[in-house]
Design a protein around this motif. Structure first.
Motif, mmCIF file in Angstrom:
data_model
loop_
_atom_site.group_PDB
_atom_site.id
_atom_site.type_symbol
_atom_site.label_atom_id
_atom_site.label_comp_id
_atom_site.label_asym_id
_atom_site.label_seq_id
_atom_site.Cartn_x
_atom_site.Cartn_y
_atom_site.Cartn_z
ATOM 1 N N TYR A 28 -26.347 73.981 17.432
ATOM 2 C CA TYR A 28 -25.636 74.487 18.613
ATOM 3 C C TYR A 28 -25.163 73.354 19.513
ATOM 4 C CZ TYR A 28 -29.795 73.436 21.339
ATOM 5 O OH TYR A 28 -30.824 72.776 21.956
ATOM 6 N N THR A 29 -24.187 73.709 20.335
ATOM 7 C CA THR A 29 -23.777 72.856 21.438
ATOM 8 C C THR A 29 -23.623 73.745 22.665
ATOM 9 O OG1 THR A 29 -22.303 71.059 22.123
ATOM 10 C CG2 THR A 29 -21.259 72.959 21.068
ATOM 11 N N GLU A 30 -23.876 73.177 23.811
ATOM 12 C CA GLU A 30 -23.922 73.935 25.063
ATOM 13 C C GLU A 30 -22.556 73.988 25.723
ATOM 14 O OE1 GLU A 30 -26.609 73.707 29.134
ATOM 15 O OE2 GLU A 30 -27.266 72.654 27.335
ATOM 16 N N LEU A 31 -22.118 75.201 26.058
ATOM 17 C CA LEU A 31 -20.891 75.378 26.840
ATOM 18 C C LEU A 31 -21.219 75.398 28.322
ATOM 19 C CD1 LEU A 31 -19.201 78.165 24.678
ATOM 20 C CD2 LEU A 31 -18.774 75.698 24.629
ATOM 21 N N ASN A 32 -22.278 76.107 28.662
ATOM 22 C CA ASN A 32 -22.857 76.120 30.009
ATOM 23 C C ASN A 32 -24.309 76.563 29.848
ATOM 24 O OD1 ASN A 32 -22.957 79.047 30.120
ATOM 25 N ND2 ASN A 32 -20.783 79.028 30.657
ATOM 26 N N ALA A 33 -24.995 76.856 30.937
ATOM 27 C CA ALA A 33 -26.433 77.143 30.870
ATOM 28 C C ALA A 33 -26.788 78.339 30.000
ATOM 29 C CB ALA A 33 -26.990 77.334 32.276
ATOM 30 N N GLN A 34 -25.856 79.272 29.796
ATOM 31 C CA GLN A 34 -26.178 80.475 29.035
ATOM 32 C C GLN A 34 -25.274 80.729 27.828
ATOM 33 O OE1 GLN A 34 -26.209 83.584 32.051
ATOM 34 N NE2 GLN A 34 -28.431 83.389 32.187
ATOM 35 N N PHE A 36 -23.262 79.225 24.316
ATOM 36 C CA PHE A 36 -23.386 78.182 23.314
ATOM 37 C C PHE A 36 -22.479 78.470 22.125
ATOM 38 C CE2 PHE A 36 -27.248 78.830 25.639
ATOM 39 C CZ PHE A 36 -27.631 77.552 26.012
ATOM 40 N N LEU A 37 -21.988 77.410 21.504
ATOM 41 C CA LEU A 37 -21.334 77.537 20.216
ATOM 42 C C LEU A 37 -22.391 77.248 19.165
ATOM 43 C CD1 LEU A 37 -17.882 75.778 20.605
ATOM 44 C CD2 LEU A 37 -18.350 78.211 20.446
ATOM 45 N N ILE A 38 -22.404 78.047 18.125
ATOM 46 C CA ILE A 38 -23.419 77.908 17.080
ATOM 47 C C ILE A 38 -22.736 77.867 15.722
ATOM 48 C CG2 ILE A 38 -25.391 79.010 15.952
ATOM 49 C CD1 ILE A 38 -26.139 80.185 18.674
ATOM 50 N N PHE A 39 -23.097 76.854 14.940
ATOM 51 C CA PHE A 39 -22.701 76.826 13.539
ATOM 52 C C PHE A 39 -23.874 77.333 12.722
ATOM 53 C CE2 PHE A 39 -19.143 73.803 14.282
ATOM 54 C CZ PHE A 39 -18.204 74.419 13.461
ATOM 55 N N GLU A 40 -23.594 78.284 11.869
ATOM 56 C CA GLU A 40 -24.575 78.808 10.926
ATOM 57 C C GLU A 40 -24.231 78.202 9.568
ATOM 58 O OE1 GLU A 40 -25.782 83.255 9.523
ATOM 59 O OE2 GLU A 40 -23.657 82.746 9.556
ATOM 60 N N LYS A 41 -25.224 77.649 8.906
ATOM 61 C CA LYS A 41 -25.008 76.984 7.620
ATOM 62 C C LYS A 41 -25.594 77.833 6.503
ATOM 63 C CE LYS A 41 -26.168 72.688 5.252
ATOM 64 N NZ LYS A 41 -26.906 71.417 5.406
ATOM 65 N N GLU A 42 -24.744 78.133 5.523
ATOM 66 C CA GLU A 42 -25.206 78.846 4.332
ATOM 67 C C GLU A 42 -24.657 78.103 3.133
ATOM 68 O OE1 GLU A 42 -25.465 83.318 2.474
ATOM 69 O OE2 GLU A 42 -24.057 82.927 4.082
ATOM 70 N N GLU A 44 -22.911 75.428 1.483
ATOM 71 C CA GLU A 44 -21.911 74.497 2.020
ATOM 72 C C GLU A 44 -20.861 75.213 2.870
ATOM 73 O OE1 GLU A 44 -22.121 71.161 1.882
ATOM 74 O OE2 GLU A 44 -24.049 71.601 0.965
ATOM 75 N N GLN A 45 -21.166 76.420 3.309
ATOM 76 C CA GLN A 45 -20.255 77.192 4.151
ATOM 77 C C GLN A 45 -20.806 77.234 5.570
ATOM 78 O OE1 GLN A 45 -19.019 81.064 2.686
ATOM 79 N NE2 GLN A 45 -19.090 81.886 4.750
ATOM 80 N N TYR A 46 -19.887 77.129 6.547
ATOM 81 C CA TYR A 46 -20.288 77.159 7.947
ATOM 82 C C TYR A 46 -19.528 78.271 8.670
ATOM 83 C CZ TYR A 46 -22.089 72.548 6.884
ATOM 84 O OH TYR A 46 -22.779 71.504 6.328
ATOM 85 N N ASN A 47 -20.260 79.069 9.425
ATOM 86 C CA ASN A 47 -19.663 80.102 10.261
ATOM 87 C C ASN A 47 -19.861 79.692 11.712
ATOM 88 O OD1 ASN A 47 -19.021 81.777 8.021
ATOM 89 N ND2 ASN A 47 -21.139 82.449 7.957
ATOM 90 N N LEU A 48 -18.841 79.869 12.527
ATOM 91 C CA LEU A 48 -18.889 79.471 13.929
ATOM 92 C C LEU A 48 -18.982 80.706 14.816
ATOM 93 C CD1 LEU A 48 -18.637 77.223 16.094
ATOM 94 C CD2 LEU A 48 -16.150 77.551 15.975
ATOM 95 N N TYR A 49 -19.949 80.688 15.729
ATOM 96 C CA TYR A 49 -20.193 81.796 16.648
ATOM 97 C C TYR A 49 -20.190 81.289 18.081
ATOM 98 C CZ TYR A 49 -22.245 84.219 12.602
ATOM 99 O OH TYR A 49 -22.459 84.803 11.383
#
Length: 90
Positions: A28-34, A36-42, A44-49
């Protein structure tokens, strides 16, 4: 992908224990205190949330309050995928 994670200051990948990502690895990386952007790894595939948590300490431990899939099978060579990532970070 390693360059993307480093450039945007994503955390190291760790196992999700909340069940929200089915026990897959996330970073994850923080956008603000609550928020976040999250990469899920499965494999060699990555999903962005984008997700909302009460605090950073809950990531991977508790299910997020809000979870939205932004990009399935993220590919840094696809301009539309890069635009989505930058849209949230700048």
């Amino acid at each position: 992908m390693e360059n993307v994670f480093k450039y945007y200051e994503f955390s190291d990948f760790f196992i999700d224990e909340s069940g929200a990502f089915s026990g897959k690895e996330i970073a994850y990386t923080e956008l603000n205190a609550q928020h976040f952007l999250i990469f899920e790894k499965e494999k060699e595939q990555y999903n962005l949330y984008v997700a909302r948590f009460v605090s950073k300490k809950e990531i991977g431990q508790q299910a997020p309050e809000i979870l939205e899939l932004l990009v399935e099978n993220y590919d840094k060579s696809i301009p539309e995928h890069r635009v989505v990532l930058r849209k949230y970070l700048y």
